[in-house]
Design an enzyme around this catalytic site. Structure first.
Site, PDB file in Angstrom:
ATOM      1  N   ASP A  20       8.909 -48.547  16.351  1.00 15.02           N
ATOM      2  CA  ASP A  20       9.272 -47.146  16.554  1.00 15.02           C
ATOM      3  C   ASP A  20       8.338 -46.181  15.823  1.00 15.02           C
ATOM      4  O   ASP A  20       7.218 -45.938  16.246  1.00 15.02           O
ATOM      5  CB  ASP A  20      10.727 -46.950  16.142  1.00 15.02           C
ATOM      6  N   HIS A  62       9.258 -50.946  21.191  1.00 18.21           N
ATOM      7  CA  HIS A  62       9.361 -49.485  21.067  1.00 18.21           C
ATOM      8  C   HIS A  62       8.360 -48.971  20.047  1.00 18.21           C
ATOM      9  O   HIS A  62       8.453 -49.287  18.864  1.00 18.21           O
ATOM     10  CB  HIS A  62      10.779 -49.079  20.658  1.00 18.21           C
ATOM     11  N   HIS A  98      17.824 -47.937  20.667  1.00 18.83           N
ATOM     12  CA  HIS A  98      18.753 -47.644  19.580  1.00 18.83           C
ATOM     13  C   HIS A  98      20.194 -47.973  20.000  1.00 18.83           C
ATOM     14  O   HIS A  98      20.756 -48.930  19.506  1.00 18.83           O
ATOM     15  CB  HIS A  98      18.639 -46.206  19.082  1.00 18.83           C
ATOM     16  N   TYR A 152       4.787 -39.719  24.537  1.00 14.85           N
ATOM     17  CA  TYR A 152       5.265 -38.408  24.976  1.00 14.85           C
ATOM     18  C   TYR A 152       4.383 -37.231  24.600  1.00 14.85           C
ATOM     19  O   TYR A 152       4.696 -36.087  24.961  1.00 14.85           O
ATOM     20  CB  TYR A 152       6.704 -38.167  24.524  1.00 14.85           C
ATOM     21  N   GLU A 194      21.389 -42.468  19.509  1.00  8.88           N
ATOM     22  CA  GLU A 194      20.758 -42.799  18.230  1.00  8.88           C
ATOM     23  C   GLU A 194      21.476 -42.126  17.064  1.00  8.88           C
ATOM     24  O   GLU A 194      21.618 -42.710  15.995  1.00  8.88           O
ATOM     25  CB  GLU A 194      19.288 -42.379  18.232  1.00  8.88           C
ATOM     26  N   GLN A 251       2.770 -41.737  15.362  1.00  5.38           N
ATOM     27  CA  GLN A 251       3.598 -41.577  14.173  1.00  5.38           C
ATOM     28  C   GLN A 251       3.189 -42.519  13.044  1.00  5.38           C
ATOM     29  O   GLN A 251       3.633 -42.335  11.898  1.00  5.38           O
ATOM     30  CB  GLN A 251       5.074 -41.750  14.527  1.00  5.38           C
ATOM     31  N   HIS A 260      12.994 -39.458  28.232  1.00  2.00           N
ATOM     32  CA  HIS A 260      13.082 -39.457  26.776  1.00  2.00           C
ATOM     33  C   HIS A 260      14.501 -39.712  26.281  1.00  2.00           C
ATOM     34  O   HIS A 260      14.747 -40.571  25.430  1.00  2.00           O
ATOM     35  CB  HIS A 260      12.568 -38.134  26.208  1.00  2.00           C
ATOM     36  N   HIS A 276      15.811 -43.358  25.026  1.00  2.00           N
ATOM     37  CA  HIS A 276      16.563 -43.214  23.779  1.00  2.00           C
ATOM     38  C   HIS A 276      18.004 -42.850  24.132  1.00  2.00           C
ATOM     39  O   HIS A 276      18.236 -41.949  24.945  1.00  2.00           O
ATOM     40  CB  HIS A 276      16.017 -42.052  22.936  1.00  2.00           C
ATOM     41  N   ARG A 291      12.502 -34.737  12.309  1.00  2.00           N
ATOM     42  CA  ARG A 291      11.906 -34.448  13.610  1.00  2.00           C
ATOM     43  C   ARG A 291      11.092 -33.154  13.576  1.00  2.00           C
ATOM     44  O   ARG A 291      10.017 -33.067  14.178  1.00  2.00           O
ATOM     45  CB  ARG A 291      12.989 -34.362  14.683  1.00  2.00           C
TER      46      ARG A 291
END
Length: 477
Positions: free
Chosen positions: A342, A75, A291, A140, A257, A80, A225, A254, A101
């Protein structure tokens, strides 16, 4: 299909030619455990044709230390990595995943194709230096900074493929279907515009990416997603469309989570997220439940029975305050699992395993929680299980050092002070639990090609410089 698509063909990034090769390991971690005097041979396609214990070295070069299978990273959100470290301050009375987020969305709004490729190239170099040999890229950010499709709708996906090819890491590309801002099909927020695709548009993108992934020996899958971002009809249609294109293609999502996500799902449907998914989708071994942190005992049992992989991301889950996955309960039901980095606050395969084991110890107030019944060495048990589950989630032949699998492996450094003089199985445990982890690997191979030597990737300096420049430009913007 969506009329924003263009008719241009995507670039097809072919791999360079490879040679057959061999390596002799005095100690190697095979799927069944540690073995002595293992001769490894692979063909020009990078597949192992021999992994024979009790062999003579012959003319094969000798590995300087124990050989372990390369770790799949199941993942990744590559962009990021450039965001890591930028949110470690309190912005409100109680920070959470949701406040993180919002900041991440602001950062994502400034990503360009060039910066994404630079960030991903450095990230994939880091992964290889840290023992990851393949990556599942949960991708994404699709459109331009105004939320409009690029003239070539595959632009950002191809940037990731080029980065993986340059670094030499195997990739499973998982374009993300994202349509809503919350359960019940709530309209997307303005800061989600770069992510949004119709289902037909996503299936069209997959068709256009198929030649590029095949040429690179990559795998192409799909990532709805989350249940809050993909309405039920779209989820059903997307999975059906993907299956028509490739019945074996992996599906990652996901799920569960955050506790708020669970509460919102119950308010919408009367069911918890994992319960709803299992009741409304044909979840099987193709699926990776990323997750799955907040499940009831009944959900643990039902999800494990499907054969799906639990995608555990221990350092990100700790960084975001998600919670702790109940791994002993999952294993009690025969559940399969792997690890991912992640959000890339940490990029290290051994660090994820350490965090996973330590979180269980803190929760249960016990030690050596995840040692197997037939494998008392925790490091060995963790490594083998994560490789198996990660390979399944990736949909690639990277399930360990065995004939028919990719020649993806790492060599531990026996001269590292934390490893020196130890038996092979204790060296792996020392790598996971007693070293600085990023420094205890000597070499890394993918597809029979050595990518890391003496702990360094050939692109290390250049990729690092380009990453720093890309990050600085994004922050300045």
């Amino acid at each position: 299909m969506d009329k924003t698509q263009t008719s241009a063909r995507p670039e097809v990034p072919h791999l360079p030619a490879r040679d057959a090769g061999a390596l002799f390991a005095e100690h190697a971690l095979l799927p069944g455990g540690w073995a002595r005097d293992v001769l490894l041979r692979w063909d020009a396609g990078g597949r192992l044709v021999c992994a024979a214990p009790g062999s003579d070295a012959g003319d094969a070069p000798r590995a300087p230390g124990p050989v372990v299978p390369g770790m799949p990273n199941l993942h990744s959100h590559a962009f990021q990595r450039a965001f890591a470290g930028l949110t470690e301050y309190r912005a409100q009375a109680q920070d959470s995943f949701w406040s993180w987020r919002d900041l991440m969305y602001r950062f994502a709004a400034r990503i360009s194709p060039e910066s994404l490729q630079a960030i991903a190239t450095w990230l994939y170099v880091e992964m290889l230096e840290a023992g990851y040999t393949s990556v599942c890229e949960f991708h994404y950010v699709h459109h331009d900074q105004g939320g409009r499709p690029y003239a070539d709708d595959a632009t950002l996906s191809l940037a990731l493929l080029r980065a993986a090819r340059a670094a030499g890491i195997g990739i499973t590309l998982l374009p993300v279907l994202y349509q809503a801002s919350g359960f019940g099909g709530r309209p997307p927020r303005a800061d989600q515009a770069r992510f949004i695709r119709s289902t037909d548009n996503m299936l069209s993108l997959l068709e256009r990416l198929a030649p590029a992934t095949r040429a690179q020996e990559a795998v192409l899958g799909l990532a709805p997603h989350s249940l809050r971002a993909v309405p039920p009809d779209s989820l059903r249609a997307a999975v059906q469309g993907l299956t028509a294109l490739d019945a074996r293609a992996p599906i990652h999502i996901h799920v569960a989570e955050q506790r708020q996500e669970v509460d919102d799902c119950v308010a919408w449907s009367g069911q918890r997220p994992v319960q709803w998914l299992l009741d409304h989708a044909s979840v099987d071994a193709r699926w990776c439940l990323v997750h799955a942190t907040h499940m009831t005992p009944e959900e643990y049992a039902a999800a494990a029975r499907t054969g799906a992989v639990a995608g555990i991301c221990p350092t990100t889950e700790a960084n975001l305050g998600d919670g702790i996955f109940d791994m002993p309960l999952w294993l009690r039901h025969g559940g399969r699992w792997g690890v991912g980095s992640d959000s890339h606050a940490c990029v290290n395969a051994a660090e994820e395993l350490l965090m996973l084991e330590y979180s269980q110890r803190l929760s249960l107030r016990q030690r050596n929680v995840l040692a197997g019944s037939g494998q008392p060495q925790v490091g060995t048990a963790l490594w083998l299980a994560a490789v198996q589950g990660g390979a399944q989630a990736a949909g690639r032949a990277v399930a360990g050092i065995a004939e028919g699998q990719q020649a993806d492996f790492a060599v531990l450094d026996p001269r590292h002070v934390a490893l020196a003089g130890l038996p092979a199985e204790a060296m792996l445990s020392a790598h996971v639990f007693a070293s600085s982890r990023g420094t205890a690997l000597h070499g890394v191979w993918t597809g029979g090609v050595q990518r890391v030597a003496a702990g360094r990737h050939a692109l290390h300096e250049r990729a690092a410089q380009e990453f720093v420049a890309a990050r600085a430009a994004i922050i300045a913007a």
